[in-house]
Structure formats: structure tokens, C-alpha cells
Design a protein around this motif. Structure first.
Motif, PDB file in Angstrom:
ATOM      1  N   SER A  38     -11.100  -8.414 -21.737  1.00  0.00           N
ATOM      2  CA  SER A  38     -12.094  -8.780 -20.314  1.00  0.00           C
ATOM      3  C   SER A  38     -12.136  -9.502 -19.910  1.00  0.00           C
ATOM      4  O   SER A  38     -12.758 -10.741 -20.735  1.00  0.00           O
ATOM      5  CB  SER A  38     -13.099  -7.414 -20.458  1.00  0.00           C
ATOM      6  OG  SER A  38     -14.121  -7.970 -21.319  1.00  0.00           O
ATOM      7  N   GLN A  39     -12.513  -9.967 -18.432  1.00  0.00           N
ATOM      8  CA  GLN A  39     -12.661 -11.300 -18.474  1.00  0.00           C
ATOM      9  C   GLN A  39     -14.216 -11.485 -17.128  1.00  0.00           C
ATOM     10  O   GLN A  39     -13.839 -10.728 -15.941  1.00  0.00           O
ATOM     11  CB  GLN A  39     -11.771 -12.633 -17.786  1.00  0.00           C
ATOM     12  CG  GLN A  39     -12.533 -13.595 -17.622  1.00  0.00           C
ATOM     13  CD  GLN A  39     -11.411 -14.787 -17.657  1.00  0.00           C
ATOM     14  OE1 GLN A  39     -10.086 -14.536 -17.329  1.00  0.00           O
ATOM     15  NE2 GLN A  39     -11.391 -15.818 -18.514  1.00  0.00           N
ATOM     16  N   THR A  40     -15.264 -11.769 -16.954  1.00  0.00           N
ATOM     17  CA  THR A  40     -16.097 -12.412 -16.234  1.00  0.00           C
ATOM     18  C   THR A  40     -16.046 -14.006 -15.575  1.00  0.00           C
ATOM     19  O   THR A  40     -15.574 -14.552 -16.155  1.00  0.00           O
ATOM     20  CB  THR A  40     -17.734 -11.813 -16.600  1.00  0.00           C
ATOM     21  OG1 THR A  40     -18.253 -12.570 -17.512  1.00  0.00           O
ATOM     22  CG2 THR A  40     -17.188 -10.349 -16.564  1.00  0.00           C
ATOM     23  N   ALA A  91     -15.616  -6.148 -14.939  1.00  0.00           N
ATOM     24  CA  ALA A  91     -14.784  -7.566 -15.424  1.00  0.00           C
ATOM     25  C   ALA A  91     -13.725  -7.084 -14.911  1.00  0.00           C
ATOM     26  O   ALA A  91     -13.408  -6.239 -14.520  1.00  0.00           O
ATOM     27  CB  ALA A  91     -15.564  -7.591 -17.271  1.00  0.00           C
ATOM     28  N   VAL A  92     -13.057  -8.273 -15.057  1.00  0.00           N
ATOM     29  CA  VAL A  92     -11.586  -8.120 -14.640  1.00  0.00           C
ATOM     30  C   VAL A  92     -10.617  -7.601 -15.466  1.00  0.00           C
ATOM     31  O   VAL A  92     -11.704  -8.634 -16.579  1.00  0.00           O
ATOM     32  CB  VAL A  92     -10.325  -9.448 -14.164  1.00  0.00           C
ATOM     33  CG1 VAL A  92      -9.787  -8.770 -14.253  1.00  0.00           C
ATOM     34  CG2 VAL A  92     -11.120  -9.251 -13.075  1.00  0.00           C
ATOM     35  N   GLY A 110      -3.972  -8.341 -14.389  1.00  0.00           N
ATOM     36  CA  GLY A 110      -6.076  -7.575 -13.825  1.00  0.00           C
ATOM     37  C   GLY A 110      -5.492  -6.755 -13.175  1.00  0.00           C
ATOM     38  O   GLY A 110      -5.224  -7.127 -12.283  1.00  0.00           O
ATOM     39  N   THR A 111      -6.441  -6.287 -13.391  1.00  0.00           N
ATOM     40  CA  THR A 111      -8.057  -4.909 -12.903  1.00  0.00           C
ATOM     41  C   THR A 111      -8.860  -4.841 -12.551  1.00  0.00           C
ATOM     42  O   THR A 111      -8.926  -5.062 -13.878  1.00  0.00           O
ATOM     43  CB  THR A 111      -7.152  -3.340 -13.183  1.00  0.00           C
ATOM     44  OG1 THR A 111      -7.164  -3.077 -12.337  1.00  0.00           O
ATOM     45  CG2 THR A 111      -7.666  -3.064 -14.046  1.00  0.00           C
ATOM     46  N   GLN A 112      -9.518  -4.929 -11.683  1.00  0.00           N
ATOM     47  CA  GLN A 112     -11.114  -5.356 -11.573  1.00  0.00           C
ATOM     48  C   GLN A 112     -11.861  -3.519 -11.854  1.00  0.00           C
ATOM     49  O   GLN A 112     -11.381  -2.585 -11.010  1.00  0.00           O
ATOM     50  CB  GLN A 112     -11.072  -5.728 -10.079  1.00  0.00           C
ATOM     51  CG  GLN A 112     -12.579  -5.925  -9.414  1.00  0.00           C
ATOM     52  CD  GLN A 112     -14.032  -6.824 -10.651  1.00  0.00           C
ATOM     53  OE1 GLN A 112     -13.016  -7.701 -10.643  1.00  0.00           O
ATOM     54  NE2 GLN A 112     -14.571  -6.822 -10.699  1.00  0.00           N
ATOM     55  N   VAL A 113     -12.715  -3.681 -12.793  1.00  0.00           N
ATOM     56  CA  VAL A 113     -13.823  -2.562 -12.918  1.00  0.00           C
ATOM     57  C   VAL A 113     -14.990  -3.230 -12.632  1.00  0.00           C
ATOM     58  O   VAL A 113     -15.457  -4.160 -12.996  1.00  0.00           O
ATOM     59  CB  VAL A 113     -14.063  -2.612 -14.348  1.00  0.00           C
ATOM     60  CG1 VAL A 113     -14.748  -1.340 -14.662  1.00  0.00           C
ATOM     61  CG2 VAL A 113     -12.648  -1.392 -14.452  1.00  0.00           C
ATOM     62  N   THR A 114     -15.795  -2.797 -11.660  1.00  0.00           N
ATOM     63  CA  THR A 114     -16.657  -2.681 -11.889  1.00  0.00           C
ATOM     64  C   THR A 114     -18.068  -1.268 -11.003  1.00  0.00           C
ATOM     65  O   THR A 114     -17.763  -0.406 -10.796  1.00  0.00           O
ATOM     66  CB  THR A 114     -17.027  -3.348  -9.871  1.00  0.00           C
ATOM     67  OG1 THR A 114     -16.254  -4.671  -9.409  1.00  0.00           O
ATOM     68  CG2 THR A 114     -18.257  -3.124  -9.307  1.00  0.00           C
TER      69      THR A 114
END
Length: 117
Positions: A38-40, A91-92, A110-114
Motif C-alpha cells: 500500500s502507498q499513501t 491507500a493505493v 495499482g488500485t485505489q481503496v478509500t
């Protein structure tokens, strides 16, 4: 080479669940380990979960007991089941593979999770 395509991200309320998928193609027989990172913004990419070819799993402390990494070899797909999501999980998320014999490390797009509170 290995190609990785993630899917399954989205927006969810705290306490909800998502399942991320990573479809793998190419030199799959050379895969040694698979993982999710994960990356922010402004931070380094961090390991969330990993899975070796022998089935050994490893998880970040922050997701232990909530996330599960698994693989469907018949579908050449790695999953990350994410339960009891928290806003800090926003994060992505990137799928990752490391090949044997120093053949390289590969990343998905990458896929965005919010996660909202």
C-alpha cells in the motif's frame, strides 16, 4: 517477464470489506513470492501481505486478523480479502511479484481503496 493487473478497489465505509484481485500472466512458473503493498501520498510503499510459492504468509501488524492473502493457481490470480476496513487503510494498493533466479520484481498499476468513517 510477468504482467500484473489489479482490480477490486473502490470506496467503502469503515467496517466494510473489499476483495482485491491481481491477474498474473507471463513467466508465472518463475514466481517466488507474491504480495500486496500500500502507498499513501508522500510515503513509501509498504508491505501489507505476502505469500510464498510454498504457501507461507506474512502480514503487516496493522492488518493482521483483518486481511487475508490467497492464490488461485488455476486462475493465475492472487487475492487480498480485506475485512473490517478502517479509514487508515485508505491507500493505493499494488500487487507485486518477485521471480526466482534474480529474474526481477514486477508491479501492477495499482488500485485505489478509500475507506470513509
Amino acid at each position: 517477464q510477468v504482467q500484473l493487473v489489479e482490480s477490486g478497489g473502490g470506496s467503502v465505509q469503515a467496517g466494510g470489506s473489499l476483495r482485491l484481485s491481481c491477474a498474473m500472466s507471463g513467466d508465472i512458473v518463475s514466481i517466488n513470492t507474491m504480495g500486496w503493498y500500500s502507498q499513501t501520498p508522500g510515503k513509501q510503499r509498504e508491505m501489507v501481505a505476502s505469500l510464498t510459492g510454498g504457501g507461507t504468509t506474512n502480514y503487516a501488524d496493522s492488518v493482521l486478523g483483518r486481511f487475508t492473502i490467497s492464490r488461485d493457481s488455476a486462475k493465475n490470480t492472487v487475492y487480498l480479502q480485506m475485512n473490517n476496513l478502517k479509514p487508515d487503510d485508505t491507500a493505493v494498493y499494488y500487487c507485486n511479484t518477485v521471480l526466482r533466479w534474480a529474474r526481477g520484481t514486477y508491479w501492477g498499476q495499482g488500485t485505489q481503496v478509500t475507506v470513509s468513517s
